[in-house]
Design an enzyme around this catalytic site. Structure first.
Site, PDB file in Angstrom:
ATOM      1  N   CYS A   1       2.186   9.186  -2.668  1.00  0.00           N
ATOM      2  CA  CYS A   1       1.159   8.406  -1.857  1.00  0.00           C
ATOM      3  C   CYS A   1       0.903   8.750  -0.407  1.00  0.00           C
ATOM      4  O   CYS A   1      -0.003   9.382   0.142  1.00  0.00           O
ATOM      5  CB  CYS A   1       0.783   7.215  -2.048  1.00  0.00           C
TER       6      CYS A   1
ATOM      7  N   GLU B   1       9.045   0.644   1.568  1.00  0.00           N
ATOM      8  CA  GLU B   1       8.417   1.869   1.140  1.00  0.00           C
ATOM      9  C   GLU B   1       7.854   2.361   2.727  1.00  0.00           C
ATOM     10  O   GLU B   1       6.773   2.872   2.864  1.00  0.00           O
ATOM     11  CB  GLU B   1       7.271   1.865   0.437  1.00  0.00           C
TER      12      GLU B   1
ATOM     13  N   HIS C   1       4.878   0.468   6.184  1.00  0.00           N
ATOM     14  CA  HIS C   1       4.769   0.882   4.949  1.00  0.00           C
ATOM     15  C   HIS C   1       3.961   2.170   5.183  1.00  0.00           C
ATOM     16  O   HIS C   1       2.854   2.263   5.736  1.00  0.00           O
ATOM     17  CB  HIS C   1       4.060  -0.162   3.947  1.00  0.00           C
TER      18      HIS C   1
ATOM     19  N   GLU D   1       7.146   8.587  -0.623  1.00  0.00           N
ATOM     20  CA  GLU D   1       6.579   8.266  -1.592  1.00  0.00           C
ATOM     21  C   GLU D   1       5.269   9.484  -1.851  1.00  0.00           C
ATOM     22  O   GLU D   1       5.116   9.722  -0.500  1.00  0.00           O
ATOM     23  CB  GLU D   1       5.719   7.091  -1.438  1.00  0.00           C
TER      24      GLU D   1
ATOM     25  N   HIS E   1      -4.418  -7.807  -2.077  1.00  0.00           N
ATOM     26  CA  HIS E   1      -4.729  -6.562  -2.064  1.00  0.00           C
ATOM     27  C   HIS E   1      -6.357  -6.340  -2.659  1.00  0.00           C
ATOM     28  O   HIS E   1      -6.798  -5.572  -3.017  1.00  0.00           O
ATOM     29  CB  HIS E   1      -4.240  -5.499  -3.309  1.00  0.00           C
TER      30      HIS E   1
ATOM     31  N   GLY F   1      -4.367  -6.645   4.201  1.00  0.00           N
ATOM     32  CA  GLY F   1      -2.983  -6.438   3.852  1.00  0.00           C
ATOM     33  C   GLY F   1      -2.565  -4.812   3.792  1.00  0.00           C
ATOM     34  O   GLY F   1      -1.436  -4.405   4.149  1.00  0.00           O
TER      35      GLY F   1
ATOM     36  N   CYS G   1       0.170   4.133  -8.322  1.00  0.00           N
ATOM     37  CA  CYS G   1      -0.841   4.517  -7.373  1.00  0.00           C
ATOM     38  C   CYS G   1      -0.652   6.166  -7.244  1.00  0.00           C
ATOM     39  O   CYS G   1      -1.659   6.621  -7.048  1.00  0.00           O
ATOM     40  CB  CYS G   1      -0.176   3.744  -6.117  1.00  0.00           C
ATOM     41  N   CYS G   2       0.867   6.559  -7.261  1.00  0.00           N
ATOM     42  CA  CYS G   2       1.005   7.875  -6.834  1.00  0.00           C
ATOM     43  C   CYS G   2       0.073   8.744  -8.067  1.00  0.00           C
ATOM     44  O   CYS G   2      -0.483  10.053  -7.344  1.00  0.00           O
ATOM     45  CB  CYS G   2       2.321   8.286  -6.862  1.00  0.00           C
TER      46      CYS G   2
END
Lengths: 668, 668
Positions: free
Chosen positions: B341, B323, B271, B339, B157, B206, B414-415
């Site tokens: 996000c 996800e 994803h 999710e 990442h 990625g 992250c959310c």
């Protein structure tokens, strides 16, 4: 033919004696046991007259035979789906060979020979035999590796094919005395010995079975290299680098039992059939080499499997994705996978565990599997099969991987051909001996011919098992004989559901197990689960054993959350289910209250003869408006689990709610 | 401060004008829109006063800030779980910056600067900024690659962190005019330009987001290399070798949208968050370069997603394992992942699709997501979050991955930080324009300040949306002005559930959409889903639009088998659910017959003010014995889906049976 077999067995025994180590207990070969019962004899006869011919016919019609013919000519295009389709022929030959040993049949014998000729022509000069490559090695595609063996672990199944070839060849040799298939196998096994081993090529076989096959080849030929190679292959596992952090069994090696060396493994894991064949191979090598570490590992693995990963009807391999074991206590009903081959492998493994340890608990597992989750895999017609063995079929559910009806054959048809070879070998699981300890493991009418201290001993069983608990044994020694007769007392007859805390009985059997010798009740001692009757036996001695046959309510360990507040029904070794056909078209709507009393009745005309259970239960009904749901009284009829799906497609359930907590509303 | 922003926007506009290509439609920036409504203003205020401080506090207490401090000193041990934990700080700075633009706050401004100083010190001399490596590059572990970038596609990442840094830095610069964060981002982006590209290093990022980030950097700095690099990264996808035969999305590249070049992709896959950021990035690059192939691809992908892979409340990413998007029509309720996000990413993407095409269907999707499956991700308290957004919570079910209650923070958080940055930017989604076409996309009380042909134009909305369909717009041009006012007519107001055949309405709205100008009903034409009112506008012109607000029964395409014979409830843009709290402790037991009539009532004291629906339904009850199940009449109370799980933990359902076919009996 019979005489020839006898000579061969003496020949084989020679090697057995020459070996320093072996299983302390030796099975009495199926060829020395003649069955007279209805339950198994009818199935074995169906296997002979229907399943074996159907299996060969399908090997021909699907192109499996053609693959060998094309390989012989080195031209064409591999015309089935999987490179391991070769093994369906090997396994059918194996089954046909067992059948020939019990039931000579010139036409079948000649047909088998013709198949072996076809197989032999497909073998390459150095012994390599794998039609998917030999047909056209330059266009194999990367999936199978452009060179021999390079994709063995992932996909190619080259050693898997070899293993089944060896098992087929050894069976054929022992049944017929002919070396035509055996020579092909030896040529191939010698290639493996030249190719693999310390200082040579290394590989952990992708789908185990070559290990068991090599051990059988060693037993027949006496070539120690085969045994050594079997051990080498087993010890190759657990050295590849995987992503240990991953929970994906393909990424962390668990799928192949390859995440750690086998001696460090302590859980039944990965693809269930591969696991069973590995553990069986480890047992073989442990027995033949005295390896203690293999033994310690498979003991631990067995405890894990039986204690945490086996369904109540003896099936294993709960998870469809990867045909594999799930986590501890992961035994879902709606999606149970339970490959028929895994049940067969489980019989192989538990037989070996018994031969190592002499404890009845292994036969308890074997019997549970055999009478339930294994023979459920083949229809009463002998030509329709289950690849998976469901625990629950419910209308309104959509589990696309779960079979609701049997099929004649599968693209991957390992299960039908595994049934072909298992069925005629069943007489071989009844008796075993260690010196003058004689074990009676299964209760099947017929006669076993043994040798105790080189003197003949005939044991004849008369019973109506599994429907009736009254068992009679007539002991006929050639002359007066000291012998310890060890009768297995099944766990269920002593209120032990399986030898673990995974399942237990809600209600106890009313009666104790009674044994009489020549009409007189005897006090017997129990050793390792066997009632031991030691005496000087004389011709015509009669032993009677009465196993209590109350209907047993089985409940699951509370850790098996899926089955909380549920009950399964057992009688004798037989697990029951409710099927739509006997219950007004439904089965998943039944609640069995705790106080339900069951009555039993043998129905000779039903499903080739079964004892059915009936009892007063509740059934949940949805009315035609779809707006009203109610509970009604009804009479449940339960049939043996193994006999489901022989009368069309519909609901079936093994576990019944005793008490409902919630309902889920289904709309399709 | 306000003036500074204005100057900055002019500065940015300069670059926008200098570019040959861009989105044909331009949004009216959130800084030019002042809200006066209750629904969003209260949420944005909660975000400002609770969520932003809580988010920074958690960045500090969990070690995320410490990671930067250790990286600055090049010593210590990375002390959180994921290498992308850096982005939580970037995203919170982004949210705080938007908030500062709307609501100056010296203390927050100083705190953000202090965070930026900490971030800057962690940057390496050449611009590299990634605390997980910089802290101790020699002990990073193979998981992240022992050299920079080598594990970018799999795990590291590094580019994901960069992308969020750019978004944060651009937001901070535009809100405050300060270059402290932007300079850090430029230094990093220049490193990327030196490192990646044709003839340099190649990689398909990625986890996409760097593409969107680079585009924003290009807009602010005018450096064409950034735009070129964004395009390069997008075009890098689809060239790695995967196992194309595998169905495992990790093995076949689908997980990363990397199975084929993006221009050949036609399905929303892998994803879901990554997918949304990729498609958003493709839209940006397509708009800025005129690339037609990107456009064709995202048009197809959009049709696939909206037509086959979106839940009825606007959520996407059905499958928990990965996800990710499932197959077409794979939208399970019991295991819906959804999710938060991904919903946010879906808003980003649909806004861009609208700016490209000017069609209201994109805003229909955006509105559906925004009012339902997105804001469900944050509790009314502003400090409790859902990572996943369930479709159904049922007692007796055990779906360990599905959240039943909100959490303050997550190991992978992250959310929450995505919510932090989304919330204050909402005013930016209301208005847009293309020359003298002015689009009104969302109906939120407040005032937008636009420029049409360099003349000021103020549009003031007054309404009680989403609870009431009566909308008032006051148009105040600086002087008399030719302008086409384009009012979005939501799909639902015209009986189109979403612009696809995935869902439809069982009953039609009773009334048509009416529009009045200065009190007089007008015949309006509809273009691309917008009512177009073209006239010479003068100060104080009033437009009224009445959206019918009947309760709508939504049914699913029959291919969505999961929802056959079920109904969902909608009123205006708001999707409803039943929650245990209002329905005697249960929700999954409710049947809504086809003839149920609903009444509505606004409850100001409930859940920060919501309109609830009530109607006569059936409820299935299990009695305490667990042996009797029956159906009773009851009154259902349904609340907006977004507001569930604010009053404790219990059953919830979005889809209701209209007619039950079967029931499943649950026992635990």
């Amino acid at each position: 033919m019979r005489k020839l077999c006898l000579i061969l067995f003496i020949f084989c025994s020679f090697f057995a004696l020459a070996q320093k180590q072996d299983y302390p207990i030796q099975p009495v070969a199926f060829t020395n046991v003649k069955l007279t019962d209805h339950f198994w004899t009818s199935r074995i006869e169906t296997n002979r007259t229907v399943t074996i011919p159907a299996s060969f016919a399908r090997c021909e019609s699907t192109g499996r035979v053609k693959n060998f013919q094309m390989a012989a000519e080195r031209k064409g295009k591999f015309c089935t789906t999987y490179p391991f389709d070769d093994t369906d022929i090997y396994k059918t030959i194996e089954g046909a060979s067992y059948s020939l040993a019990l039931h000579p049949d010139k036409k079948l014998d000649a047909y088998v020979d013709s198949m072996i000729t076809i197989v032999g022509k497909a073998q390459e000069a150095d012994g390599y035999l794998y039609t998917a490559r030999t047909i056209d090695p330059l266009h194999v595609g990367d999936w199978l590796g452009t060179e021999r063996w390079v994709k063995e672990q992932e996909n190619s199944h080259e050693l898997y094919n070899a293993g089944h070839m060896y098992e087929g060849a050894v069976a054929h040799f022992m049944a017929t005395g002919k070396r035509n298939f055996l020579n092909i196998a030896i040529k191939n096994a010698d290639l493996l010995v030249r190719t693999f081993g310390p200082g040579k090529r290394h590989v952990a076989p992708g789908h185990e079975v070559v290990e068991m096959g090599l051990v059988k080849m060693y037993r027949v030929t006496g070539k120690k290299e085969y045994l050594a190679l079997a051990k080498f292959f087993i010890e190759e596992r657990g050295h590849k680098e995987y992503n240990k952090k991953s929970k994906n069994p393909y990424e962390n090696g668990v799928y192949w039992q390859d995440d750690k060396p086998v001696v460090d493994q302590d859980e039944a894991e990965g693809h269930a059939v591969r696991a069973m064949y590995l553990y069986s191979g480890m047992a073989d090598v442990a027995a033949l080499t005295g390896d203690k570490e293999f033994l310690t590992a498979i003991d631990k693995i067995w405890n894990n499997m039986v204690g945490k990963k086996m369904y109540v009807q003896g099936s294993i391999g709960a998870v469809g994705d990867g045909e594999r074991f799930g986590a501890n206590y992961e035994l879902p009903n709606a999606t149970a996978y339970n490959e028929t081959c895994a049940a067969i492998g489980n019989v192989f493994w538990n037989e070996r565990m018994f031969l190592l340890h002499g404890e009845s608990k292994y036969i308890d597992v074997l019997e549970k599997t055999l009478y339930n989750g294994l023979i459920s895999g083949v229809g009463l017609d002998g030509k329709s099969f289950f690849y998976t063995n469901a625990m629950q079929i419910q209308d309104g559910f959509n589990h696309p991987d779960i079979e609701r009806e049997r099929a004649g054959w599968f693209t991957c048809s390992c299960c039908p051909t595994n049934v072909v070879r298992l069925m005629p070998s069943i007489p071989g699981y009844i008796y075993a001996q260690n010196g003058n300890d004689v074990f009676v493991n299964l209760f099947i009418s017929g006669t076993g011919n043994l040798k105790v201290n080189n003197k003949g001993l005939q044991i004849t069983q008369q019973n109506n098992y599994p429907w009736d608990g009254g068992l009679q044994f007539t002991v006929n020694p050639a002359g007066s004989m000291d012998m310890n007769l060890k009768l297995r007392i099944p766990g269920w007859a002593q209120n032990q559901a399986v030898p673990s805390d995974l399942y237990s009985y809600q209600t106890a059997q009313n009666k104790k197990v009674e044994i009489k010798v020549n009409g007189k009740a005897v006090d017997y001692i129990i050793q390792n689960g066997y009632a031991v009757i030691s005496k000087k036996w004389k011709k015509g001695d009669k032993v009677e054993m009465n196993l209590p046959m109350d209907v047993q309510r089985v409940v699951a360990n509370e850790k098996l959350a899926e089955d909380n507040n549920k009950v399964a029904l057992q009688r004798g070794p037989v697990m029951y289910c409710a099927e739509w056909k006997d219950n007004d078209g439904k089965a998943a709507n039944i609640i069995i209250p705790q106080n339900t009393i069951f009555t039993t009745a043998y129905k000779p005309e039903l499903l080739n003869g079964v004892t059915v259970l009936t009892g007063d239960v509740k059934a949940v009904q949805v009315d035609s408006s779809g707006l009203s749901i109610s509970t009604q009284n009804k009479t449940l009829t339960a049939i043996p689990y193994y006999s489901w799906a022989n009368r069309g497609k519909g609901e079936m359930t093994v576990w019944f709610p005793q008490q409902v907590k919630y309902v889920e509303l289904l709309t399709k």
